[in-house]
Scaffold this motif. Structure first.
Motif, PDB file in Angstrom:
ATOM      1  N   UNK A   1     -45.693 -53.897 -22.680  1.00 54.48           N
ATOM      2  CA  UNK A   1     -45.570 -53.054 -23.264  1.00 54.48           C
ATOM      3  C   UNK A   1     -46.189 -52.499 -23.545  1.00 54.48           C
ATOM      4  N   UNK A   2     -45.560 -50.646 -23.177  1.00 52.58           N
ATOM      5  CA  UNK A   2     -46.281 -49.762 -23.473  1.00 52.58           C
ATOM      6  C   UNK A   2     -47.319 -49.814 -24.774  1.00 52.58           C
ATOM      7  N   UNK A   3     -46.722 -50.650 -25.888  1.00 53.12           N
ATOM      8  CA  UNK A   3     -47.285 -51.178 -27.300  1.00 53.12           C
ATOM      9  C   UNK A   3     -48.826 -51.691 -26.511  1.00 53.12           C
ATOM     10  N   UNK A   4     -48.649 -51.656 -25.613  1.00 50.36           N
ATOM     11  CA  UNK A   4     -50.384 -52.629 -25.322  1.00 50.36           C
ATOM     12  C   UNK A   4     -51.677 -52.016 -25.138  1.00 50.36           C
ATOM     13  N   UNK A   5     -50.709 -50.644 -24.129  1.00 47.32           N
ATOM     14  CA  UNK A   5     -52.080 -50.184 -24.016  1.00 47.32           C
ATOM     15  C   UNK A   5     -52.784 -49.714 -24.937  1.00 47.32           C
ATOM     16  N   UNK A   6     -54.059 -49.862 -24.973  1.00 47.92           N
ATOM     17  CA  UNK A   6     -55.542 -49.973 -25.476  1.00 47.92           C
ATOM     18  C   UNK A   6     -57.093 -50.797 -24.605  1.00 47.92           C
ATOM     19  N   UNK A   7     -58.305 -50.409 -25.698  1.00 48.91           N
ATOM     20  CA  UNK A   7     -59.355 -50.985 -24.474  1.00 48.91           C
ATOM     21  C   UNK A   7     -59.412 -52.370 -25.738  1.00 48.91           C
ATOM     22  N   UNK A   8     -59.806 -52.852 -24.718  1.00 53.95           N
ATOM     23  CA  UNK A   8     -60.224 -54.375 -24.951  1.00 53.95           C
ATOM     24  C   UNK A   8     -61.622 -54.670 -25.161  1.00 53.95           C
ATOM     25  N   UNK A   9     -61.910 -55.128 -25.846  1.00 52.09           N
ATOM     26  CA  UNK A   9     -63.153 -55.637 -26.736  1.00 52.09           C
ATOM     27  C   UNK A   9     -63.533 -57.006 -26.809  1.00 52.09           C
ATOM     28  N   UNK A  10     -64.885 -58.105 -25.427  1.00 57.46           N
ATOM     29  CA  UNK A  10     -64.776 -58.857 -25.691  1.00 57.46           C
ATOM     30  C   UNK A  10     -66.136 -58.752 -26.259  1.00 57.46           C
ATOM     31  N   UNK A  11     -66.954 -59.664 -27.175  1.00 60.46           N
ATOM     32  CA  UNK A  11     -67.472 -59.794 -28.241  1.00 60.46           C
ATOM     33  C   UNK A  11     -68.157 -61.455 -27.611  1.00 60.46           C
ATOM     34  N   UNK A  12     -69.701 -61.742 -27.789  1.00 60.39           N
ATOM     35  CA  UNK A  12     -69.824 -63.085 -27.782  1.00 60.39           C
ATOM     36  C   UNK A  12     -71.217 -62.773 -29.227  1.00 60.39           C
ATOM     37  N   UNK A  13     -71.089 -64.179 -29.440  1.00 64.13           N
ATOM     38  CA  UNK A  13     -71.627 -64.852 -30.599  1.00 64.13           C
ATOM     39  C   UNK A  13     -72.932 -66.053 -30.018  1.00 64.13           C
ATOM     40  N   UNK A  14     -74.026 -65.964 -30.496  1.00 63.79           N
ATOM     41  CA  UNK A  14     -74.859 -67.545 -30.362  1.00 63.79           C
ATOM     42  C   UNK A  14     -75.568 -67.814 -31.181  1.00 63.79           C
ATOM     43  N   UNK A  15     -74.703 -68.491 -32.069  1.00 60.95           N
ATOM     44  CA  UNK A  15     -75.248 -69.252 -33.599  1.00 60.95           C
ATOM     45  C   UNK A  15     -75.499 -68.250 -34.449  1.00 60.95           C
TER      46      UNK A  15
END
Lengths: 110, 111
Positions: free
Chosen positions: A80-94
């Motif tokens: 949907x147009x409302x899904x427009x955006x910047x999607x960020x992934x971020x990892x944690x190591x413990x």
């Protein structure tokens, strides 16, 4: 340095189509988080995945953590147009320090 | 919905001046963080704070930076003698364990 590569960097699709974006690393993470960031705003947490192979759903968004806990994908069904955006992934190591990717910029055209 | 509040939203400062960025984390959260994002670049970790002390800091967080939790509710980031390259969005975040809540950020411009 834990490098997270997100692909594609930019994706433009028509409303109603499905899309998948990816977050890949050579590092193993204890957890991986997906955020959405609007221009000039802070990241907003969408989901946290912890177990290898884990799948989580958030309405039309499906998040998967790779079996080896090195990568993840985000699938949007019937965008949907409302899904427009910047999607960020971020990892944690413990510890609680997060390493972010550069993001997947998604544009959904009405 | 509980929020992380940051003030000011914008700050313009002259090079060499000190700035203090302020944050009010979510009240029952235990971990506090500062991140920054230079325009067009990744969000970068600066420092984490737990149990009234720094638990981890990045290579960016050098001697010009310091953090404080002066009164049990506020969490501040001080930048001494700002440089042009300190211009960025600075985000405060807090968490119970994993899964952060970020504030809306302070846009710092060093001129």
């Amino acid at each position: 340095t834990q490098l997270l590569e997100q692909s594609p960097q930019f994706l433009s699709i028509q409303e109603g189509e499905n899309l998948t974006v990816y977050c890949n690393s050579s590092s193993v993470f204890s957890s991986l988080q997906w955020y959405r960031q609007e221009p000039g705003e802070g990241p907003v947490l969408l989901v946290t995945v912890v177990t290898g192979g884990e799948v989580k759903k958030l309405k039309r968004l499906t998040f998967q953590f790779g079996d080896a806990r090195k990568d993840s994908s985000l699938h949007i069904t019937a965008a949907q147009p409302g899904d427009t955006g910047l999607y960020l992934c971020a990892g944690a190591k413990g510890n609680n320090r997060l390493a972010f990717g550069k993001g997947n910029q998604v544009v959904v055209i009405p | 919905e509980p929020e992380v509040t940051q003030t000011p939203s914008h700050q313009v400062t002259q090079m060499g001046q000190e700035v203090i960025l302020r944050c009010v984390p979510i009240s029952n959260h235990l971990y506090f963080y500062w991140y920054r994002q230079i325009l067009g670049q990744k969000v970068e970790f600066l420092v984490s704070f737990y149990n009234n002390e720094i638990s981890e800091k990045s290579e960016i967080f050098d001697d010009q930076f310091s953090v404080e939790r002066p009164d049990g509710s506020n969490f501040t980031l001080k930048i001494r003698s700002t440089k042009l390259e300190d211009s960025a969005m600075y985000f405060c975040a807090s968490s119970v364990k994993i899964g952060y809540t970020f504030g809306s950020g302070t846009r710092l411009t060093v001129v």
